[in-house]
Enzyme design. Sequence first.
Site, short mmCIF file in Angstrom:
data_model
loop_
_atom_site.label_atom_id
_atom_site.label_comp_id
_atom_site.label_asym_id
_atom_site.label_seq_id
_atom_site.Cartn_x
_atom_site.Cartn_y
_atom_site.Cartn_z
N GLY A 39 0.84 -1.20 0.00
CA GLY A 39 0.00 0.00 0.00
C GLY A 39 0.87 1.25 0.00
O GLY A 39 1.90 1.28 0.66
N ARG B 188 0.89 -4.82 -5.57
CA ARG B 188 1.02 -6.07 -4.83
C ARG B 188 1.21 -7.12 -5.92
O ARG B 188 0.31 -7.37 -6.72
CB ARG B 188 -0.24 -6.33 -4.00
CG ARG B 188 -0.55 -5.21 -3.01
CD ARG B 188 -1.65 -5.60 -2.06
NE ARG B 188 -2.25 -4.44 -1.41
CZ ARG B 188 -1.75 -3.83 -0.33
NH1 ARG B 188 -0.64 -4.29 0.21
NH2 ARG B 188 -2.35 -2.79 0.20
N ASP C 287 5.65 -5.27 5.76
CA ASP C 287 6.27 -6.57 6.06
C ASP C 287 6.38 -7.46 4.81
O ASP C 287 7.38 -8.16 4.63
CB ASP C 287 5.51 -7.28 7.18
CG ASP C 287 4.03 -7.45 6.89
OD1 ASP C 287 3.48 -6.64 6.11
OD2 ASP C 287 3.41 -8.39 7.43
N THR D 232 4.42 2.42 5.58
CA THR D 232 3.02 1.97 5.65
C THR D 232 2.28 2.82 6.68
O THR D 232 2.84 3.12 7.75
CB THR D 232 2.90 0.47 6.00
OG1 THR D 232 1.54 0.20 6.37
CG2 THR D 232 3.79 0.04 7.14
N ASP E 119 0.08 1.85 8.53
CA ASP E 119 -0.38 1.00 9.65
C ASP E 119 0.54 1.06 10.87
O ASP E 119 0.12 0.69 11.96
CB ASP E 119 -0.49 -0.46 9.20
CG ASP E 119 -1.44 -0.63 8.01
OD1 ASP E 119 -2.30 0.24 7.81
OD2 ASP E 119 -1.31 -1.65 7.29
N ASP F 91 2.77 -0.94 11.63
CA ASP F 91 2.70 -2.30 12.19
C ASP F 91 3.99 -3.09 11.99
O ASP F 91 3.97 -4.32 11.95
CB ASP F 91 1.51 -3.05 11.56
CG ASP F 91 1.64 -3.20 10.04
OD1 ASP F 91 2.51 -2.53 9.44
OD2 ASP F 91 0.87 -3.98 9.45
N ARG G 279 -5.14 -2.40 8.94
CA ARG G 279 -5.11 -3.85 8.70
C ARG G 279 -5.37 -4.60 10.00
O ARG G 279 -6.37 -4.33 10.64
CB ARG G 279 -3.77 -4.26 8.06
CG ARG G 279 -3.87 -5.52 7.21
CD ARG G 279 -2.53 -5.86 6.60
NE ARG G 279 -2.22 -5.03 5.46
CZ ARG G 279 -2.63 -5.27 4.21
NH1 ARG G 279 -3.37 -6.32 3.96
NH2 ARG G 279 -2.29 -4.48 3.22
#
Length: 324
Positions: A15, A76, A107, A129, A131, A133, A175
């Site tokens: 993303g 992707r 990741d 990202t 996120d 994360d 996510r």
Amino acid sequence: MDKQIRRIGVLTSGGDAPGMNALIRSVVRSASAHDISVLGIRRGYSGLINGDIIEMGARSVDGIIRKGGTMLYTARCKEMLTEEGLQKAADTCRYLGIDGLICCGGDGTFRGAQALSRKGVPCIGVPGTIDNDIGCSDYTIGFDTACNTAIECIDKLRDTMQSHERCSVVEVMGRRAGHLALQVGCAVGATAICLPERQLDFDTEIVERMRIGRIKGRNHHIIIVAEGYGSAQDVADQIHEATGIDTRVTILGHIQRGGSPSAMDRVMATRMGYAAVRALMEGKTNRVVVSDNNIVTDIDIEEGLAQSKDLNQCLFEAQQTVAI
Ligand SMILES: Nc1ncnc2c1ncn2[C@@H]1O[C@H](COP(=O)(O)OP(=O)(O)OP(=O)(O)O)[C@@H](O)[C@H]1O
Ligand SMILES: O=P(O)(O)OC[C@H]1O[C@](O)(CO)[C@@H](O)[C@@H]1O
Ligand SMILES: [Mg+2]
């Protein structure tokens, strides 16, 4: 001791995130400053597999630091998960004389970089990202801008919720992680935040809080739902059923990924891009650039991917205390 690097590649994958352009600019300019040429790989790993590549120079990144999205596009790429696709990507690097590759994403992107490193292509990952994360890094490029965008939208929602004395249930991206939801929920003064990482007692932590709030004069509510928690519509239906309060759902969606990057994202992207080029020049491979207590450094990708990141517990507790 610096390794003789003549040409590097840079790509963005997964993303998109605000600040990816600032990262590309930093990579290109840091390399140019050392007479290293740069190839821009377009559309993530599919650009390597299909040879979708452009030459870049210090002037080709003029003016992009303030732009959202990524000038190299992103994708992707499923083919990268196959041995054949991976081999094609590695062969392209060899054919083009790429001495090192910088891969900005999440990741999944690091797994791609790890796989290419194993094929002998020196790779450095950079966390990009919204996120936030990535377990091994305090920060990922794009998070701050995404928070600010969500806050701006929710502040507007609050105006209309206040006028109509309603409850707004807002779904925020992230996510499987709740970092974005927690940060945003705290910043907008949410009544409650539904997070995948924390069990929430619906009756006491949402319904009762709303009821007490109403008695004390609170005429509207903002409830944040992290996408990883579940459906915002289900939460809204439950709230309506339990309280009778008129409730509306907003899914912020991809708007959170756009917009001009914040100062934080421009600066972090510049620092990380510079560090990634330095890492290649030092002969490193299979590493990911990270922020460790705001110090930019790098660690082994495998080690980095094995780390997990819990929510900021102090922030969570503070939010729980002030949301009355
Ligand atoms: N195990 C893997 N081996 C090789 N390549 C991979 C692997 N996992 C992911 N990739 C590549 O990385 C790309 C990006 O991964 P993914 O779609 O998971 O996004 P991401 O980098 O985690 O970013 P975000 O989650 O923020 O969107 C994949 O489309 C694929 O091309
Ligand atoms: O752009 P896509 O493929 O719909 O992906 C959406 C996902 O990507 C992210 O925006 C970034 O990882 C997540 O928050 C979200 O779940
Ligand atoms: Mg990911």
